[in-house]
Design a protein around this motif. Structure first.
Motif, PDB file in Angstrom:
ATOM      1  N   LEU A  98     -12.872 -27.809  -4.671  1.00 47.78           N
ATOM      2  CA  LEU A  98     -12.007 -27.531  -5.821  1.00 47.78           C
ATOM      3  C   LEU A  98     -11.543 -26.077  -5.827  1.00 47.78           C
ATOM      4  CD1 LEU A  98     -14.036 -29.706  -8.282  1.00 47.78           C
ATOM      5  CD2 LEU A  98     -11.601 -30.018  -7.807  1.00 47.78           C
ATOM      6  N   HIS A  99     -12.413 -25.159  -5.394  1.00 48.91           N
ATOM      7  CA  HIS A  99     -11.985 -23.760  -5.282  1.00 48.91           C
ATOM      8  C   HIS A  99     -10.899 -23.611  -4.224  1.00 48.91           C
ATOM      9  CE1 HIS A  99     -14.868 -22.496  -8.090  1.00 48.91           C
ATOM     10  NE2 HIS A  99     -15.892 -22.276  -7.288  1.00 48.91           N
ATOM     11  N   ARG A 100     -11.092 -24.282  -3.099  1.00 49.83           N
ATOM     12  CA  ARG A 100     -10.067 -24.197  -2.041  1.00 49.83           C
ATOM     13  C   ARG A 100      -8.749 -24.786  -2.521  1.00 49.83           C
ATOM     14  NH1 ARG A 100     -14.764 -25.256   1.021  1.00 49.83           N
ATOM     15  NH2 ARG A 100     -14.397 -27.517   0.992  1.00 49.83           N
ATOM     16  N   LEU A 101      -8.821 -25.854  -3.299  1.00 53.23           N
ATOM     17  CA  LEU A 101      -7.613 -26.434  -3.888  1.00 53.23           C
ATOM     18  C   LEU A 101      -6.921 -25.413  -4.794  1.00 53.23           C
ATOM     19  CD1 LEU A 101      -5.862 -28.995  -4.646  1.00 53.23           C
ATOM     20  CD2 LEU A 101      -7.485 -29.327  -6.513  1.00 53.23           C
ATOM     21  N   GLY A 102      -7.705 -24.731  -5.630  1.00 57.44           N
ATOM     22  CA  GLY A 102      -7.131 -23.716  -6.502  1.00 57.44           C
ATOM     23  C   GLY A 102      -6.470 -22.592  -5.735  1.00 57.44           C
ATOM     24  N   GLU A 103      -7.111 -22.179  -4.633  1.00 58.79           N
ATOM     25  CA  GLU A 103      -6.537 -21.106  -3.821  1.00 58.79           C
ATOM     26  C   GLU A 103      -5.231 -21.533  -3.165  1.00 58.79           C
ATOM     27  OE1 GLU A 103      -9.723 -20.307  -1.166  1.00 58.79           O
ATOM     28  OE2 GLU A 103     -10.878 -19.140  -2.640  1.00 58.79           O
ATOM     29  N   ARG A 104      -5.186 -22.767  -2.677  1.00 58.81           N
ATOM     30  CA  ARG A 104      -3.956 -23.243  -2.016  1.00 58.81           C
ATOM     31  C   ARG A 104      -2.787 -23.305  -2.976  1.00 58.81           C
ATOM     32  NH1 ARG A 104      -7.334 -27.099   0.252  1.00 58.81           N
ATOM     33  NH2 ARG A 104      -6.472 -28.762  -1.065  1.00 58.81           N
ATOM     34  N   HIS A 105      -3.057 -23.691  -4.203  1.00 62.48           N
ATOM     35  CA  HIS A 105      -1.960 -23.939  -5.150  1.00 62.48           C
ATOM     36  C   HIS A 105      -1.845 -22.862  -6.230  1.00 62.48           C
ATOM     37  CE1 HIS A 105      -1.074 -27.962  -3.560  1.00 62.48           C
ATOM     38  NE2 HIS A 105      -2.376 -28.082  -3.394  1.00 62.48           N
ATOM     39  N   GLY A 106      -2.672 -21.829  -6.161  1.00 66.60           N
ATOM     40  CA  GLY A 106      -2.591 -20.764  -7.151  1.00 66.60           C
ATOM     41  C   GLY A 106      -2.952 -21.221  -8.550  1.00 66.60           C
ATOM     42  N   LEU A 107      -4.019 -22.020  -8.674  1.00 70.21           N
ATOM     43  CA  LEU A 107      -4.407 -22.599  -9.952  1.00 70.21           C
ATOM     44  C   LEU A 107      -5.642 -21.911 -10.529  1.00 70.21           C
ATOM     45  CD1 LEU A 107      -4.130 -26.386  -9.033  1.00 70.21           C
ATOM     46  CD2 LEU A 107      -2.400 -24.970 -10.176  1.00 70.21           C
ATOM     47  N   LEU A 108      -5.682 -21.822 -11.828  1.00 72.16           N
ATOM     48  CA  LEU A 108      -6.895 -21.435 -12.542  1.00 72.16           C
ATOM     49  C   LEU A 108      -7.881 -22.596 -12.448  1.00 72.16           C
ATOM     50  CD1 LEU A 108      -8.390 -19.555 -14.666  1.00 72.16           C
ATOM     51  CD2 LEU A 108      -7.274 -20.969 -16.397  1.00 72.16           C
ATOM     52  N   VAL A 109      -9.123 -22.322 -12.080  1.00 68.24           N
ATOM     53  CA  VAL A 109     -10.165 -23.348 -12.018  1.00 68.24           C
ATOM     54  C   VAL A 109     -11.291 -22.947 -12.961  1.00 68.24           C
ATOM     55  CG1 VAL A 109     -11.831 -24.559 -10.563  1.00 68.24           C
ATOM     56  CG2 VAL A 109      -9.595 -23.933  -9.627  1.00 68.24           C
ATOM     57  N   LEU A 110     -11.492 -23.742 -13.994  1.00 70.76           N
ATOM     58  CA  LEU A 110     -12.569 -23.495 -14.956  1.00 70.76           C
ATOM     59  C   LEU A 110     -13.668 -24.522 -14.745  1.00 70.76           C
ATOM     60  CD1 LEU A 110     -10.650 -22.887 -18.329  1.00 70.76           C
ATOM     61  CD2 LEU A 110     -11.467 -21.190 -16.692  1.00 70.76           C
ATOM     62  N   GLU A 111     -14.918 -24.103 -14.897  1.00 66.32           N
ATOM     63  CA  GLU A 111     -16.061 -25.008 -14.827  1.00 66.32           C
ATOM     64  C   GLU A 111     -16.676 -25.169 -16.203  1.00 66.32           C
ATOM     65  OE1 GLU A 111     -17.721 -22.758 -11.025  1.00 66.32           O
ATOM     66  OE2 GLU A 111     -19.030 -24.409 -11.685  1.00 66.32           O
ATOM     67  N   ARG A 112     -16.990 -26.394 -16.524  1.00 64.33           N
ATOM     68  CA  ARG A 112     -17.791 -26.672 -17.709  1.00 64.33           C
ATOM     69  C   ARG A 112     -19.144 -27.174 -17.218  1.00 64.33           C
ATOM     70  NH1 ARG A 112     -15.733 -28.693 -22.486  1.00 64.33           N
ATOM     71  NH2 ARG A 112     -17.865 -29.386 -22.812  1.00 64.33           N
ATOM     72  N   GLY A 113     -20.176 -26.347 -17.388  1.00 64.58           N
ATOM     73  CA  GLY A 113     -21.487 -26.699 -16.877  1.00 64.58           C
ATOM     74  C   GLY A 113     -22.363 -27.367 -17.911  1.00 64.58           C
ATOM     75  N   GLU A 114     -23.610 -27.534 -17.545  1.00 60.74           N
ATOM     76  CA  GLU A 114     -24.606 -28.098 -18.429  1.00 60.74           C
ATOM     77  C   GLU A 114     -25.679 -27.054 -18.675  1.00 60.74           C
ATOM     78  OE1 GLU A 114     -24.861 -32.742 -17.486  1.00 60.74           O
ATOM     79  OE2 GLU A 114     -25.283 -31.500 -15.745  1.00 60.74           O
ATOM     80  N   SER A 115     -26.357 -27.171 -19.812  1.00 61.88           N
ATOM     81  CA  SER A 115     -27.415 -26.221 -20.115  1.00 61.88           C
ATOM     82  C   SER A 115     -28.522 -26.351 -19.075  1.00 61.88           C
ATOM     83  CB  SER A 115     -27.976 -26.492 -21.514  1.00 61.88           C
ATOM     84  OG  SER A 115     -28.426 -27.825 -21.617  1.00 61.88           O
ATOM     85  N   GLU A 116     -29.027 -25.227 -18.645  1.00 64.89           N
ATOM     86  CA  GLU A 116     -30.041 -25.235 -17.595  1.00 64.89           C
ATOM     87  C   GLU A 116     -31.431 -25.352 -18.200  1.00 64.89           C
ATOM     88  OE1 GLU A 116     -29.740 -22.118 -14.801  1.00 64.89           O
ATOM     89  OE2 GLU A 116     -27.601 -22.433 -14.397  1.00 64.89           O
ATOM     90  N   ALA A 117     -32.177 -26.348 -17.723  1.00 71.10           N
ATOM     91  CA  ALA A 117     -33.552 -26.534 -18.168  1.00 71.10           C
ATOM     92  C   ALA A 117     -34.467 -25.619 -17.364  1.00 71.10           C
ATOM     93  CB  ALA A 117     -33.956 -27.988 -17.972  1.00 71.10           C
ATOM     94  N   PRO A 118     -35.660 -25.314 -17.900  1.00 65.85           N
ATOM     95  CA  PRO A 118     -36.617 -24.520 -17.118  1.00 65.85           C
ATOM     96  C   PRO A 118     -36.957 -25.208 -15.801  1.00 65.85           C
ATOM     97  CG  PRO A 118     -37.312 -24.712 -19.415  1.00 65.85           C
ATOM     98  CD  PRO A 118     -36.150 -25.649 -19.238  1.00 65.85           C
ATOM     99  N   TYR A 119     -37.330 -24.403 -14.821  1.00 64.33           N
ATOM    100  CA  TYR A 119     -37.592 -24.940 -13.479  1.00 64.33           C
ATOM    101  C   TYR A 119     -38.661 -26.026 -13.496  1.00 64.33           C
ATOM    102  CZ  TYR A 119     -39.010 -25.245  -8.622  1.00 64.33           C
ATOM    103  OH  TYR A 119     -39.334 -25.716  -7.369  1.00 64.33           O
ATOM    104  N   ASP A 120     -39.742 -25.807 -14.259  1.00 72.50           N
ATOM    105  CA  ASP A 120     -40.825 -26.793 -14.250  1.00 72.50           C
ATOM    106  C   ASP A 120     -40.368 -28.121 -14.839  1.00 72.50           C
ATOM    107  OD1 ASP A 120     -40.619 -25.703 -16.793  1.00 72.50           O
ATOM    108  OD2 ASP A 120     -42.772 -25.754 -17.186  1.00 72.50           O
TER     109      ASP A 120
END
Length: 241
Positions: A98-120
């Protein structure tokens, strides 16, 4: 123009406002199109509309439930200004593509992530997911690649789509197993965002997916109950492929 940023999962109103603000700050607005997934929460499409742009829906990768870069590219038009990528169930999207796609076409790429749980906690979820992977029959277990953290353990219930999945879920609940349908209606079928667009993988995922319990607090007996209940029903359905 290329900018990549991310935000963690939070309250829907905050997510809408935060995504809309990032789009506006990058100059995305009226007359622009933003590619988003239809599988998942409506807040992403609402954020695009809040910024004044038009949400355009692309299909998902059936293994990750996230936007498929090749299908995003097929949805691009001269008006496309950005892509909003949403990670699903603890399995990240293919951000490299998706980043490479953004670079090819000059697009803004935003990520919507998930809350990170503790490692354990993630380690315990992975342990329970591995147990389910090895024991479940009659359902299609999730693809655990690329650092899956199993925020949800989402299986596919094969058969005749939604009727079989919903019957399977009711039967599990009747056996004391908590389960939930992760996405009831794709965004492109919702009022206000209805589109005549072909999204076969999105439609299939909406009809077949079911989230089984995999929380870190579950005991071995809890996990055995999940497996026993699911496998007792598996014979009523077509085999998973």
């Amino acid at each position: 123009m290329l900018s990549v940023t991310s935000c963690s999962r939070c309250a829907p109103t905050i997510c809408r406002m935060g995504t809309a603000a990032m789009l506006r700050a990058a100059g995305v607005g009226v007359g622009d199109e933003v590619v988003v997934p239809a599988f998942g929460n409506v807040e992403v499409a609402e954020a695009v509309a809040m910024a004044g742009a038009l949400p355009v829906f692309a299909d998902i990768d059936p293994a990750t439930y996230c936007l498929d870069a090749s299908l995003v590219e097929a949805a691009l038009t001269p008006r496309t200004a950005a892509v909003v990528v949403v990670h699903r169930f603890g399995r990240p999207a293919d951000m490299g593509s998706l980043h490479r796609l953004g670079e090819r076409h000059g697009l803004l790429v935003l990520e919507r992530g998930e809350s990170e749980a503790p490692y354990d906690e993630i380690a315990r979820r992975r342990q329970r997911a591995a147990y389910l992977d090895g024991k479940l029959r009659g359902v299609r277990t999730p693809d655990g690649g690329d650092g899956h953290t199993y925020q949800q353990y989402v299986v596919r219930v094969p058969g005749n789509g939604r009727p079989d999945r919903d019957a399977f879920a009711r039967a599990l609940r009747g056996r004391g197993v908590e389960c939930r349908v992760p996405v009831r209606t794709p965004v492109h079928r919702m009022p206000g965002f209805r589109r005549c667009v072909s999204l076969p993988e999105t439609e299939r995922a909406v009809d077949e997916t079911l989230a089984l319990p995999v929380e870190a607090a579950l005991t071995k007996r809890d996990m055995q109950r999940v497996v026993s209940a699911c496998n007792a029903l598996g014979g009523l359905l077509q085999p998973a492929h």
